[in-house]
Design a protein around this motif. Structure first.
Motif, PDB file in Angstrom:
ATOM      1  N   ASP A 216       0.831  -1.206   0.000  1.00 49.00           N
ATOM      2  CA  ASP A 216       0.000   0.000   0.000  1.00 49.00           C
ATOM      3  C   ASP A 216       0.863   1.254   0.000  1.00 49.00           C
ATOM      4  O   ASP A 216       0.607   2.195  -0.749  1.00 49.00           O
ATOM      5  CB  ASP A 216      -0.929   0.027   1.218  1.00 49.00           C
TER       6      ASP A 216
ATOM      7  N   ALA B 132      -5.147  15.555   3.528  1.00 51.79           N
ATOM      8  CA  ALA B 132      -4.678  14.165   3.455  1.00 51.79           C
ATOM      9  C   ALA B 132      -3.563  13.919   4.466  1.00 51.79           C
ATOM     10  O   ALA B 132      -3.544  12.886   5.144  1.00 51.79           O
ATOM     11  CB  ALA B 132      -4.206  13.841   2.040  1.00 51.79           C
TER      12      ALA B 132
ATOM     13  N   GLN C   8      -4.947  13.630   7.864  1.00 52.74           N
ATOM     14  CA  GLN C   8      -5.634  12.343   8.022  1.00 52.74           C
ATOM     15  C   GLN C   8      -4.651  11.224   8.335  1.00 52.74           C
ATOM     16  O   GLN C   8      -4.875  10.440   9.251  1.00 52.74           O
ATOM     17  CB  GLN C   8      -6.427  11.996   6.755  1.00 52.74           C
TER      18      GLN C   8
ATOM     19  N   GLU D 207      -7.058  14.672  11.712  1.00 52.25           N
ATOM     20  CA  GLU D 207      -7.818  15.216  10.585  1.00 52.25           C
ATOM     21  C   GLU D 207      -8.298  16.639  10.829  1.00 52.25           C
ATOM     22  O   GLU D 207      -8.888  16.956  11.855  1.00 52.25           O
ATOM     23  CB  GLU D 207      -9.019  14.331  10.266  1.00 52.25           C
TER      24      GLU D 207
ATOM     25  N   VAL E  47      -5.623   6.229   8.483  1.00 53.83           N
ATOM     26  CA  VAL E  47      -6.859   6.061   7.719  1.00 53.83           C
ATOM     27  C   VAL E  47      -6.613   5.020   6.635  1.00 53.83           C
ATOM     28  O   VAL E  47      -5.471   4.800   6.232  1.00 53.83           O
ATOM     29  CB  VAL E  47      -7.341   7.395   7.081  1.00 53.83           C
ATOM     30  N   PRO E  48      -7.666   4.369   6.149  1.00 57.90           N
ATOM     31  CA  PRO E  48      -7.474   3.389   5.069  1.00 57.90           C
ATOM     32  C   PRO E  48      -6.949   4.056   3.794  1.00 57.90           C
ATOM     33  O   PRO E  48      -7.462   5.100   3.377  1.00 57.90           O
ATOM     34  CB  PRO E  48      -8.872   2.818   4.850  1.00 57.90           C
TER      35      PRO E  48
ATOM     36  N   LYS F 252      -7.311   3.159   0.813  1.00 60.02           N
ATOM     37  CA  LYS F 252      -8.380   3.221  -0.203  1.00 60.02           C
ATOM     38  C   LYS F 252      -9.225   4.476  -0.035  1.00 60.02           C
ATOM     39  O   LYS F 252      -9.652   5.087  -1.011  1.00 60.02           O
ATOM     40  CB  LYS F 252      -9.275   1.985  -0.113  1.00 60.02           C
ATOM     41  N   LYS F 253      -9.469   4.882   1.195  1.00 59.92           N
ATOM     42  CA  LYS F 253     -10.249   6.089   1.449  1.00 59.92           C
ATOM     43  C   LYS F 253      -9.462   7.338   1.034  1.00 59.92           C
ATOM     44  O   LYS F 253     -10.025   8.295   0.509  1.00 59.92           O
ATOM     45  CB  LYS F 253     -10.654   6.195   2.926  1.00 59.92           C
ATOM     46  N   LEU F 254      -8.146   7.325   1.285  1.00 65.03           N
ATOM     47  CA  LEU F 254      -7.301   8.440   0.827  1.00 65.03           C
ATOM     48  C   LEU F 254      -7.394   8.577  -0.687  1.00 65.03           C
ATOM     49  O   LEU F 254      -7.484   9.678  -1.218  1.00 65.03           O
ATOM     50  CB  LEU F 254      -5.836   8.205   1.202  1.00 65.03           C
TER      51      LEU F 254
ATOM     52  N   GLN G  64      -9.829   7.486  -2.772  1.00 62.95           N
ATOM     53  CA  GLN G  64     -11.142   7.877  -3.280  1.00 62.95           C
ATOM     54  C   GLN G  64     -11.508   9.305  -2.905  1.00 62.95           C
ATOM     55  O   GLN G  64     -12.380   9.905  -3.531  1.00 62.95           O
ATOM     56  CB  GLN G  64     -12.230   6.913  -2.819  1.00 62.95           C
ATOM     57  N   GLY G  65     -10.841   9.855  -1.905  1.00 62.45           N
ATOM     58  CA  GLY G  65     -11.129  11.218  -1.469  1.00 62.45           C
ATOM     59  C   GLY G  65     -10.130  12.213  -2.028  1.00 62.45           C
ATOM     60  O   GLY G  65     -10.188  12.579  -3.198  1.00 62.45           O
TER      61      GLY G  65
ATOM     62  N   ASP H 191      -9.554  13.401  -6.051  1.00 62.60           N
ATOM     63  CA  ASP H 191     -10.008  14.777  -6.253  1.00 62.60           C
ATOM     64  C   ASP H 191      -8.880  15.630  -6.831  1.00 62.60           C
ATOM     65  O   ASP H 191      -9.098  16.438  -7.743  1.00 62.60           O
ATOM     66  CB  ASP H 191     -10.514  15.356  -4.927  1.00 62.60           C
TER      67      ASP H 191
END
Length: 159
Positions: free
Chosen positions: A5, A57, A60, A65, A101-102, A104-106, A108-109, A113
């Protein structure tokens, strides 16, 4: 799995730096204030938002956060901020410190973006009569850790 990852995340960050550098490089002086409509954001406002995304990010991954809407600096300062915040984010990921944080969430966010917004800047370059050349990004020389404004020359740009 975490090392995979981190390695992949660092490659994504380097890709953002490469594509961002290409979209920002040699922009005309007045490009930062270019606007295609009354309610649209300028390239300067978009670039400032990208800096905010990476500040977010980084907060996070550190487990602290925090979101903030920054007041846009001038074009040169926002260009510097873009690379500085990406370098800080990459350095944290490379450090081995915990990622709170996951991944994957980083992605997708804030990461996805930022790619969207880099594409907006690239499109605005075309609309402002200062286009960047397309390229085969699969062939680009992108490597984890190369996240500053000094990027490799394109290997295969389109005519």
């Amino acid at each position: 799995m975490e090392n995979v990852d981190r390695e992949f995340l660092r490659h994504i960050i380097a890709t953002i730096a490469y594509r961002g550098a290409k979209s920002l490089r040699n922009a005309p002086i007045d490009f930062s204030d270019f606007r295609i409509g009354e309610t649209t954001k300028t390239p300067l406002e978009i670039l400032s938002h990208i800096g905010d995304l990476f500040d977010w990010a980084l907060s996070q991954v550190k487990g602290e956060e925090m979101w903030r809407d920054s007041k846009a600096l001038d074009w040169t300062q926002e260009n510097q901020r873009f690379f500085e915040v990406i370098e800080s984010f990459d350095a944290y990921i490379a450090s081995g410190n915990p990622i709170h944080v996951p991944v994957k969430k980083l992605f997708q966010g804030p990461i996805a973006d930022s790619l969207t917004h880099i594409g907006q800047i690239a499109m605005l370059r075309w609309l402002a009569d200062s286009p960047i050349r397309g390229e085969n990004y699969f062939k680009a020389d992108i490597e984890a850790g190369r996240v500053g404004d000094e990027q490799s020359e394109p290997i295969y740009e389109f005519e």
